[in-house]
Design a protein around this motif. Sequence first.
Motif, PDB file in Angstrom:
ATOM      1  N   TRP A  46     -70.979  34.049  60.263  1.00  0.00           N
ATOM      2  CA  TRP A  46     -72.145  33.382  60.842  1.00  0.00           C
ATOM      3  C   TRP A  46     -71.592  32.382  61.831  1.00  0.00           C
ATOM      4  O   TRP A  46     -70.761  31.541  61.483  1.00  0.00           O
ATOM      5  CB  TRP A  46     -72.944  32.696  59.742  1.00  0.00           C
ATOM      6  N   CYS A  47     -72.006  32.453  63.083  1.00  0.00           N
ATOM      7  CA  CYS A  47     -71.385  31.702  64.174  1.00  0.00           C
ATOM      8  C   CYS A  47     -72.034  30.336  64.387  1.00  0.00           C
ATOM      9  O   CYS A  47     -73.231  30.162  64.187  1.00  0.00           O
ATOM     10  CB  CYS A  47     -71.466  32.495  65.468  1.00  0.00           C
ATOM     11  N   GLU A  48     -71.229  29.391  64.863  1.00  0.00           N
ATOM     12  CA  GLU A  48     -71.694  28.030  65.099  1.00  0.00           C
ATOM     13  C   GLU A  48     -72.814  27.955  66.136  1.00  0.00           C
ATOM     14  O   GLU A  48     -73.626  27.037  66.101  1.00  0.00           O
ATOM     15  CB  GLU A  48     -70.540  27.130  65.518  1.00  0.00           C
ATOM     16  N   ASP A  49     -72.871  28.919  67.056  1.00  0.00           N
ATOM     17  CA  ASP A  49     -73.931  28.891  68.073  1.00  0.00           C
ATOM     18  C   ASP A  49     -75.229  29.499  67.549  1.00  0.00           C
ATOM     19  O   ASP A  49     -76.221  29.549  68.249  1.00  0.00           O
ATOM     20  CB  ASP A  49     -73.485  29.597  69.351  1.00  0.00           C
ATOM     21  N   GLN A  50     -75.217  29.946  66.305  1.00  0.00           N
ATOM     22  CA  GLN A  50     -76.364  30.534  65.615  1.00  0.00           C
ATOM     23  C   GLN A  50     -76.937  31.733  66.353  1.00  0.00           C
ATOM     24  O   GLN A  50     -78.109  32.055  66.236  1.00  0.00           O
ATOM     25  CB  GLN A  50     -77.428  29.466  65.338  1.00  0.00           C
ATOM     26  N   GLY A  51     -76.069  32.409  67.096  1.00  0.00           N
ATOM     27  CA  GLY A  51     -76.450  33.650  67.753  1.00  0.00           C
ATOM     28  C   GLY A  51     -76.247  34.811  66.789  1.00  0.00           C
ATOM     29  O   GLY A  51     -76.330  34.645  65.564  1.00  0.00           O
ATOM     30  N   ASP A  52     -75.953  35.979  67.332  1.00  0.00           N
ATOM     31  CA  ASP A  52     -75.717  37.150  66.493  1.00  0.00           C
ATOM     32  C   ASP A  52     -74.508  36.941  65.593  1.00  0.00           C
ATOM     33  O   ASP A  52     -73.603  36.173  65.916  1.00  0.00           O
ATOM     34  CB  ASP A  52     -75.481  38.386  67.361  1.00  0.00           C
ATOM     35  N   LEU A  53     -74.496  37.632  64.463  1.00  0.00           N
ATOM     36  CA  LEU A  53     -73.355  37.595  63.561  1.00  0.00           C
ATOM     37  C   LEU A  53     -72.148  38.214  64.244  1.00  0.00           C
ATOM     38  O   LEU A  53     -72.286  39.033  65.147  1.00  0.00           O
ATOM     39  CB  LEU A  53     -73.667  38.374  62.278  1.00  0.00           C
ATOM     40  N   ALA A  54     -70.958  37.836  63.801  1.00  0.00           N
ATOM     41  CA  ALA A  54     -69.721  38.421  64.329  1.00  0.00           C
ATOM     42  C   ALA A  54     -69.086  39.260  63.224  1.00  0.00           C
ATOM     43  O   ALA A  54     -69.010  38.837  62.071  1.00  0.00           O
ATOM     44  CB  ALA A  54     -68.763  37.319  64.782  1.00  0.00           C
ATOM     45  N   TYR A  55     -68.627  40.446  63.588  1.00  0.00           N
ATOM     46  CA  TYR A  55     -68.048  41.388  62.639  1.00  0.00           C
ATOM     47  C   TYR A  55     -66.543  41.446  62.847  1.00  0.00           C
ATOM     48  O   TYR A  55     -66.072  41.509  63.974  1.00  0.00           O
ATOM     49  CB  TYR A  55     -68.674  42.770  62.826  1.00  0.00           C
ATOM     50  N   TYR A  56     -65.822  41.443  61.744  1.00  0.00           N
ATOM     51  CA  TYR A  56     -64.368  41.477  61.812  1.00  0.00           C
ATOM     52  C   TYR A  56     -63.836  42.630  60.980  1.00  0.00           C
ATOM     53  O   TYR A  56     -64.306  42.869  59.866  1.00  0.00           O
ATOM     54  CB  TYR A  56     -63.770  40.164  61.296  1.00  0.00           C
ATOM     55  N   GLU A  57     -62.869  43.326  61.544  1.00  0.00           N
ATOM     56  CA  GLU A  57     -62.160  44.375  60.810  1.00  0.00           C
ATOM     57  C   GLU A  57     -60.694  44.304  61.209  1.00  0.00           C
ATOM     58  O   GLU A  57     -60.367  44.334  62.391  1.00  0.00           O
ATOM     59  CB  GLU A  57     -62.727  45.752  61.141  1.00  0.00           C
ATOM     60  N   GLU A  58     -59.831  44.177  60.209  1.00  0.00           N
ATOM     61  CA  GLU A  58     -58.400  44.108  60.498  1.00  0.00           C
ATOM     62  C   GLU A  58     -57.951  45.411  61.136  1.00  0.00           C
ATOM     63  O   GLU A  58     -58.358  46.482  60.711  1.00  0.00           O
ATOM     64  CB  GLU A  58     -57.607  43.845  59.225  1.00  0.00           C
ATOM     65  N   PRO A  59     -57.117  45.323  62.169  1.00  0.00           N
ATOM     66  CA  PRO A  59     -56.673  46.528  62.875  1.00  0.00           C
ATOM     67  C   PRO A  59     -55.969  47.532  61.973  1.00  0.00           C
ATOM     68  O   PRO A  59     -56.206  48.717  62.066  1.00  0.00           O
ATOM     69  CB  PRO A  59     -55.720  45.991  63.942  1.00  0.00           C
ATOM     70  N   SER A  60     -55.103  47.086  61.088  1.00  0.00           N
ATOM     71  CA  SER A  60     -54.435  48.001  60.171  1.00  0.00           C
ATOM     72  C   SER A  60     -54.343  47.328  58.812  1.00  0.00           C
ATOM     73  O   SER A  60     -53.745  46.267  58.678  1.00  0.00           O
ATOM     74  CB  SER A  60     -53.045  48.371  60.671  1.00  0.00           C
ATOM     75  N   VAL A  61     -54.983  47.930  57.841  1.00  0.00           N
ATOM     76  CA  VAL A  61     -55.035  47.355  56.502  1.00  0.00           C
ATOM     77  C   VAL A  61     -54.351  48.285  55.523  1.00  0.00           C
ATOM     78  O   VAL A  61     -54.655  49.474  55.466  1.00  0.00           O
ATOM     79  CB  VAL A  61     -56.509  47.138  56.057  1.00  0.00           C
ATOM     80  N   GLN A  62     -53.431  47.744  54.769  1.00  0.00           N
ATOM     81  CA  GLN A  62     -52.836  48.499  53.677  1.00  0.00           C
ATOM     82  C   GLN A  62     -53.767  48.365  52.482  1.00  0.00           C
ATOM     83  O   GLN A  62     -54.405  47.324  52.297  1.00  0.00           O
ATOM     84  CB  GLN A  62     -51.462  47.953  53.329  1.00  0.00           C
ATOM     85  N   VAL A  63     -53.865  49.395  51.665  1.00  0.00           N
ATOM     86  CA  VAL A  63     -54.763  49.373  50.515  1.00  0.00           C
ATOM     87  C   VAL A  63     -54.461  48.154  49.659  1.00  0.00           C
ATOM     88  O   VAL A  63     -53.322  47.903  49.284  1.00  0.00           O
ATOM     89  CB  VAL A  63     -54.620  50.671  49.688  1.00  0.00           C
ATOM     90  N   GLY A  64     -55.511  47.377  49.376  1.00  0.00           N
ATOM     91  CA  GLY A  64     -55.369  46.194  48.540  1.00  0.00           C
ATOM     92  C   GLY A  64     -54.892  44.947  49.269  1.00  0.00           C
ATOM     93  O   GLY A  64     -54.858  43.877  48.700  1.00  0.00           O
ATOM     94  N   ALA A  65     -54.530  45.051  50.538  1.00  0.00           N
ATOM     95  CA  ALA A  65     -54.072  43.884  51.287  1.00  0.00           C
ATOM     96  C   ALA A  65     -55.008  43.659  52.459  1.00  0.00           C
ATOM     97  O   ALA A  65     -55.030  44.423  53.398  1.00  0.00           O
ATOM     98  CB  ALA A  65     -52.652  44.097  51.793  1.00  0.00           C
ATOM     99  N   GLY A  66     -55.811  42.615  52.368  1.00  0.00           N
ATOM    100  CA  GLY A  66     -56.775  42.348  53.430  1.00  0.00           C
ATOM    101  C   GLY A  66     -56.611  40.947  53.975  1.00  0.00           C
ATOM    102  O   GLY A  66     -55.590  40.294  53.772  1.00  0.00           O
ATOM    103  N   SER A  67     -57.633  40.468  54.657  1.00  0.00           N
ATOM    104  CA  SER A  67     -57.587  39.181  55.333  1.00  0.00           C
ATOM    105  C   SER A  67     -57.512  38.002  54.370  1.00  0.00           C
ATOM    106  O   SER A  67     -56.980  36.961  54.718  1.00  0.00           O
ATOM    107  CB  SER A  67     -58.820  39.036  56.224  1.00  0.00           C
ATOM    108  N   GLY A  68     -58.079  38.140  53.195  1.00  0.00           N
ATOM    109  CA  GLY A  68     -58.068  37.053  52.243  1.00  0.00           C
ATOM    110  C   GLY A  68     -59.165  36.038  52.466  1.00  0.00           C
ATOM    111  O   GLY A  68     -59.133  34.967  51.878  1.00  0.00           O
ATOM    112  N   PHE A  69     -60.150  36.332  53.308  1.00  0.00           N
ATOM    113  CA  PHE A  69     -61.267  35.419  53.508  1.00  0.00           C
ATOM    114  C   PHE A  69     -62.254  35.570  52.358  1.00  0.00           C
ATOM    115  O   PHE A  69     -62.516  36.674  51.888  1.00  0.00           O
ATOM    116  CB  PHE A  69     -62.002  35.708  54.821  1.00  0.00           C
ATOM    117  N   ASP A  70     -62.813  34.449  51.926  1.00  0.00           N
ATOM    118  CA  ASP A  70     -63.830  34.467  50.879  1.00  0.00           C
ATOM    119  C   ASP A  70     -65.136  33.930  51.431  1.00  0.00           C
ATOM    120  O   ASP A  70     -65.150  33.164  52.403  1.00  0.00           O
ATOM    121  CB  ASP A  70     -63.386  33.601  49.690  1.00  0.00           C
ATOM    122  N   THR A  71     -66.226  34.297  50.796  1.00  0.00           N
ATOM    123  CA  THR A  71     -67.537  33.808  51.192  1.00  0.00           C
ATOM    124  C   THR A  71     -67.534  32.285  51.206  1.00  0.00           C
ATOM    125  O   THR A  71     -67.087  31.652  50.256  1.00  0.00           O
ATOM    126  CB  THR A  71     -68.616  34.328  50.216  1.00  0.00           C
TER     127      THR A  71
END
Length: 118
Positions: free
Chosen positions: A18-43
């Motif tokens: 959810w962006c600070e400018d309260q515009g559209d949501l921003a979507y993120y996908e890591e370019p290359s993800v190994q199974v079980g290893a992701g960005s580590g971001f939490d809600t």
Amino acid sequence: MIGVVLWSDNSAGKAVFWCEDQGDLAYYEEPSVQVGAGSGFDTGDMVQFDISVHRKLRIADNPRLVQEKAGTHLPEALRDSHAAQTLQEAPTPKGTAQIISFAAKAEPRCFHAAQLKA
């Protein structure tokens, strides 16, 4: 851009901000993800990221953690606000905005409306 993580799937390396400018949501996908290893971001984590638009979607790139659990209240506040707005069915006048603060406060929150575009 600064944003708060509304949803994340660390095993798939995906998140929605959810962006600070309260515009559209921003979507993120890591370019290359190994199974079980992701960005580590939490809600609720506050992140800083670069943004681009691709096929009318905001894409977040190079996200960096600013503060953990800075907006843990935000996803529920937005859900509650949407439910309250649906019950009221009162249209928001054009040209106005209702803003939900990123900062956590000790007192209970009361949000009346928030608009999300997805």
